[in-house]
Design a protein around this motif. Structure first.
Motif, PDB file in Angstrom:
ATOM      1  N   LEU A 308       4.793  -1.612 -34.346  1.00  0.00           N
ATOM      2  CA  LEU A 308       3.757  -2.520 -33.849  1.00  0.00           C
ATOM      3  C   LEU A 308       3.409  -3.506 -34.960  1.00  0.00           C
ATOM      4  O   LEU A 308       3.019  -3.097 -36.060  1.00  0.00           O
ATOM      5  N   TYR A 309       3.555  -4.793 -34.672  1.00  0.00           N
ATOM      6  CA  TYR A 309       3.303  -5.855 -35.653  1.00  0.00           C
ATOM      7  C   TYR A 309       1.903  -6.421 -35.420  1.00  0.00           C
ATOM      8  O   TYR A 309       1.528  -6.736 -34.288  1.00  0.00           O
ATOM      9  N   ARG A 310       1.145  -6.604 -36.544  1.00  0.00           N
ATOM     10  CA  ARG A 310      -0.226  -7.098 -36.412  1.00  0.00           C
ATOM     11  C   ARG A 310      -0.684  -7.710 -37.736  1.00  0.00           C
ATOM     12  O   ARG A 310      -0.286  -7.241 -38.816  1.00  0.00           O
ATOM     13  N   LEU A 311      -1.527  -8.742 -37.652  1.00  0.00           N
ATOM     14  CA  LEU A 311      -2.220  -9.271 -38.826  1.00  0.00           C
ATOM     15  C   LEU A 311      -3.529  -8.512 -38.983  1.00  0.00           C
ATOM     16  O   LEU A 311      -4.371  -8.529 -38.086  1.00  0.00           O
ATOM     17  N   PRO A 323      -3.330  -2.948 -52.588  1.00  0.00           N
ATOM     18  CA  PRO A 323      -3.691  -4.178 -53.313  1.00  0.00           C
ATOM     19  C   PRO A 323      -3.160  -5.412 -52.582  1.00  0.00           C
ATOM     20  O   PRO A 323      -2.147  -5.994 -52.966  1.00  0.00           O
ATOM     21  N   VAL A 324      -3.836  -5.825 -51.518  1.00  0.00           N
ATOM     22  CA  VAL A 324      -3.363  -6.945 -50.707  1.00  0.00           C
ATOM     23  C   VAL A 324      -4.435  -8.017 -50.637  1.00  0.00           C
ATOM     24  O   VAL A 324      -5.618  -7.767 -50.874  1.00  0.00           O
ATOM     25  N   THR A 325      -4.001  -9.227 -50.288  1.00  0.00           N
ATOM     26  CA  THR A 325      -4.909 -10.348 -50.069  1.00  0.00           C
ATOM     27  C   THR A 325      -4.543 -10.998 -48.745  1.00  0.00           C
ATOM     28  O   THR A 325      -3.460 -10.787 -48.195  1.00  0.00           O
ATOM     29  N   ALA A 326      -5.447 -11.826 -48.253  1.00  0.00           N
ATOM     30  CA  ALA A 326      -5.232 -12.479 -46.962  1.00  0.00           C
ATOM     31  C   ALA A 326      -4.073 -13.469 -47.050  1.00  0.00           C
ATOM     32  O   ALA A 326      -3.824 -14.066 -48.089  1.00  0.00           O
ATOM     33  N   LYS A 327      -3.389 -13.645 -45.928  1.00  0.00           N
ATOM     34  CA  LYS A 327      -2.304 -14.607 -45.820  1.00  0.00           C
ATOM     35  C   LYS A 327      -2.808 -15.809 -45.018  1.00  0.00           C
ATOM     36  O   LYS A 327      -2.983 -15.726 -43.814  1.00  0.00           O
ATOM     37  N   ALA A 328      -3.070 -16.908 -45.711  1.00  0.00           N
ATOM     38  CA  ALA A 328      -3.491 -18.153 -45.063  1.00  0.00           C
ATOM     39  C   ALA A 328      -4.717 -17.937 -44.184  1.00  0.00           C
ATOM     40  O   ALA A 328      -4.880 -18.585 -43.165  1.00  0.00           O
ATOM     41  N   GLY A 329      -5.590 -17.026 -44.602  1.00  0.00           N
ATOM     42  CA  GLY A 329      -6.831 -16.821 -43.871  1.00  0.00           C
ATOM     43  C   GLY A 329      -6.683 -16.117 -42.537  1.00  0.00           C
ATOM     44  O   GLY A 329      -7.633 -16.032 -41.768  1.00  0.00           O
ATOM     45  N   LYS A 330      -5.506 -15.567 -42.223  1.00  0.00           N
ATOM     46  CA  LYS A 330      -5.295 -14.941 -40.930  1.00  0.00           C
ATOM     47  C   LYS A 330      -5.013 -13.450 -41.026  1.00  0.00           C
ATOM     48  O   LYS A 330      -4.571 -12.836 -40.072  1.00  0.00           O
ATOM     49  N   GLY A 331      -5.246 -12.879 -42.171  1.00  0.00           N
ATOM     50  CA  GLY A 331      -4.985 -11.462 -42.309  1.00  0.00           C
ATOM     51  C   GLY A 331      -3.653 -11.197 -42.979  1.00  0.00           C
ATOM     52  O   GLY A 331      -2.843 -12.101 -43.216  1.00  0.00           O
ATOM     53  N   PHE A 332      -3.396  -9.931 -43.258  1.00  0.00           N
ATOM     54  CA  PHE A 332      -2.171  -9.534 -43.945  1.00  0.00           C
ATOM     55  C   PHE A 332      -1.206  -8.915 -42.934  1.00  0.00           C
ATOM     56  O   PHE A 332      -1.587  -8.082 -42.107  1.00  0.00           O
ATOM     57  N   PRO A 333       0.098  -9.304 -42.986  1.00  0.00           N
ATOM     58  CA  PRO A 333       1.070  -8.758 -42.031  1.00  0.00           C
ATOM     59  C   PRO A 333       1.293  -7.253 -42.247  1.00  0.00           C
ATOM     60  O   PRO A 333       1.592  -6.822 -43.358  1.00  0.00           O
ATOM     61  N   LYS A 357      -2.544 -10.175 -28.938  1.00  0.00           N
ATOM     62  CA  LYS A 357      -1.407 -10.802 -29.628  1.00  0.00           C
ATOM     63  C   LYS A 357      -0.617  -9.822 -30.498  1.00  0.00           C
ATOM     64  O   LYS A 357       0.158 -10.242 -31.356  1.00  0.00           O
ATOM     65  N   ASP A 358      -0.761  -8.520 -30.305  1.00  0.00           N
ATOM     66  CA  ASP A 358       0.109  -7.549 -30.971  1.00  0.00           C
ATOM     67  C   ASP A 358       1.555  -7.728 -30.484  1.00  0.00           C
ATOM     68  O   ASP A 358       1.800  -8.246 -29.387  1.00  0.00           O
ATOM     69  N   ILE A 359       2.513  -7.272 -31.312  1.00  0.00           N
ATOM     70  CA  ILE A 359       3.925  -7.298 -30.944  1.00  0.00           C
ATOM     71  C   ILE A 359       4.461  -5.867 -31.009  1.00  0.00           C
ATOM     72  O   ILE A 359       4.402  -5.220 -32.057  1.00  0.00           O
ATOM     73  N   LEU A 360       4.958  -5.385 -29.887  1.00  0.00           N
ATOM     74  CA  LEU A 360       5.526  -4.045 -29.798  1.00  0.00           C
ATOM     75  C   LEU A 360       7.048  -4.152 -29.807  1.00  0.00           C
ATOM     76  O   LEU A 360       7.633  -4.890 -29.019  1.00  0.00           O
ATOM     77  N   TYR A 361       7.676  -3.409 -30.728  1.00  0.00           N
ATOM     78  CA  TYR A 361       9.138  -3.433 -30.824  1.00  0.00           C
ATOM     79  C   TYR A 361       9.677  -2.005 -30.826  1.00  0.00           C
ATOM     80  O   TYR A 361       9.260  -1.173 -31.636  1.00  0.00           O
TER      81      TYR A 361
END
Length: 403
Positions: A308-311, A323-333, A357-361
């Protein structure tokens, strides 16, 4: 396999691969090579063994799922603090249309002449008037009286006081004909958007939405926004139904906006249904999303590799110790992986909430990928090598699958 036979097989495979790129073979459009070579400009991805975008992989475990329970619902009561307040008082305001009646205790007074005859009562009703932009109304012999922001009772008392020395025991009654200053607007995905007067008994949000014909979409996908002065808050329509404390009173000047946000997720891979799938009227879990996508294809899917893919909000990942930071203000993949070969994972999947907007694979099993290669080889060698080569290939494929 004999050396000659092996050479012939390799040669035929090379010929088949060469013919696949030939322009004379049937094709629905240009191939990727032609597109690249004929491009005026080509912004190529950098050649690297790393993926184009950093992401995090999280296995679905009881500890991990505790960070991704259902999100707390938004609230109107907390945003406006109005859940404990009663209906608003409705003073007169600019634009209201009023009717003023003046009574006297006897004939021969200022407003009721002595020759009134069979007049039904000792009173006179003045023509209807609109409260001016300066907030006043006009009464003969009383002058301009401030009305805006005051109750009818207070305005009546002031007019009576001003006429006390001229009329005979005057009594004044103000009748509100049309209230234009005590209106709320209902807009958006409702069946009859309009402006409505707030009734003296008070109206709640569901009351005015009902007067607007109700919402035109599913309550699970419709959000209700309340704007008051410089404050705005949003809540799901179903929350108004489930939690009466959220169904607060509206006040004059409020704007209520109903907005449908269609919730969907994408399904790819070895599931029974691929494409964009609607949540419809329910909140889905991962288990329900897999079922809604047609389940896993028995002949192709690997139950141990459900992704399952999600920001994800970086703050949540930081609480997990990443230790993560936001990606372009839309969350981290983030990619979540569920192993449905483990029977207990089904319980976790039933608790893991899907988001818009989740992606199920669903990944193919390794044996499926191997069979694809074997089918290509088999179709190429079948007419040349005969059954001997097929037996050898079947033996090797069986060993590979067993290993």
């Amino acid at each position: 396999m004999a050396l000659g036979t092996g050479w012939r097989c390799s040669g035929l495979i090379a010929v088949a691969l060469g013919l696949s790129a030939c322009n004379t073979l049937p094709r629905s459009g240009p191939d990727d090579k032609a597109i690249r070579e004929n491009a005026t400009l080509y912004f190529a991805a950098p050649k690297s063994e790393k993926p184009l975008l950093d992401y995090m992989l999280i296995d679905l475990t009881p500890d991990a799922i505790s960070y991704f329970e259902q999100k707390p619902r938004q609230t109107l009561a907390a945003g406006f603090g109005a859940s404990r307040r009663g209906p608003p008082s409705l003073p007169l305001g600019i634009g209201d249309i009023v009717e003023v009646s003046i009574f006297e205790s006897a004939q021969g007074g200022l407003f009721v002449p002595a020759d009134a005859g069979s007049r039904p009562g000792n009173f006179v009703t003045l023509p209807r008037q609109t409260i001016d932009t300066d907030g006043t109304l006009s009464v003969p012999y009383a002058g301009r009286v401030r009305a805006s922001g005051r109750t009818p009772t207070a305005v009546q008392a002031e007019i009576e006081q001003r006429l006390a020395d001229r009329a005979i025991e005057p009594q004044v009654v103000i009748n509100l004909i049309e209230s234009r200053s005590s209106q709320v607007s209902v807009l958006g995905d409702v069946n009859a958007p309009a402006k409505f007067e707030v009734t003296p008994g008070g109206d709640r949000i569901l009351d005015v939405i009902s007067r607007a014909g109700g919402i035109s979409a599913s309550g699970a996908e419709t959000y209700i926004s309340l704007q008051r002065n410089n404050t705005s808050a949003t809540v799901l329509f179903d929350t108004l139904l489930e939690r009466p404390s959220e169904n607060i009173y509206v006040y004059p000047g409020d704007t209520i906006f109903a907005n449908r946000e269609r919730r969907t997720y994408l399904a790819f891979g070895a599931s029974g249904l691929n494409g964009r799938i609607d949540f419809e009227e329910s909140n889905l879990t991962l288990a329900e999303a897999v079922g809604k996508a047609g389940g896993l294809l028995d002949a192709a899917a690997d139950p141990g590799q459900i992704f399952l893919y999600r920001l994800v909000d970086p703050e949540i990942l930081a609480r997990m110790g990443a230790p993560v930071t936001a990606k372009a203000g839309k969350g981290f993949p983030v990619i979540f992986r569920a192993n449905l070969r483990d029977p207990s994972t089904y319980f976790l999947a039933q608790r893991f909430a899907m988001e818009d907007k989740d992606i199920l694979y669903v990944s193919n099993a390794d044996s499926v990928e191997l069979l694809k290669v074997l089918n290509i080889i088999s179709s190429t060698t079948q007419t040349v090598s005969g059954s001997t080569a097929d037996v050898v290939l079947t033996r090797d494929a069986t060993r590979a699958i067993r290993d």
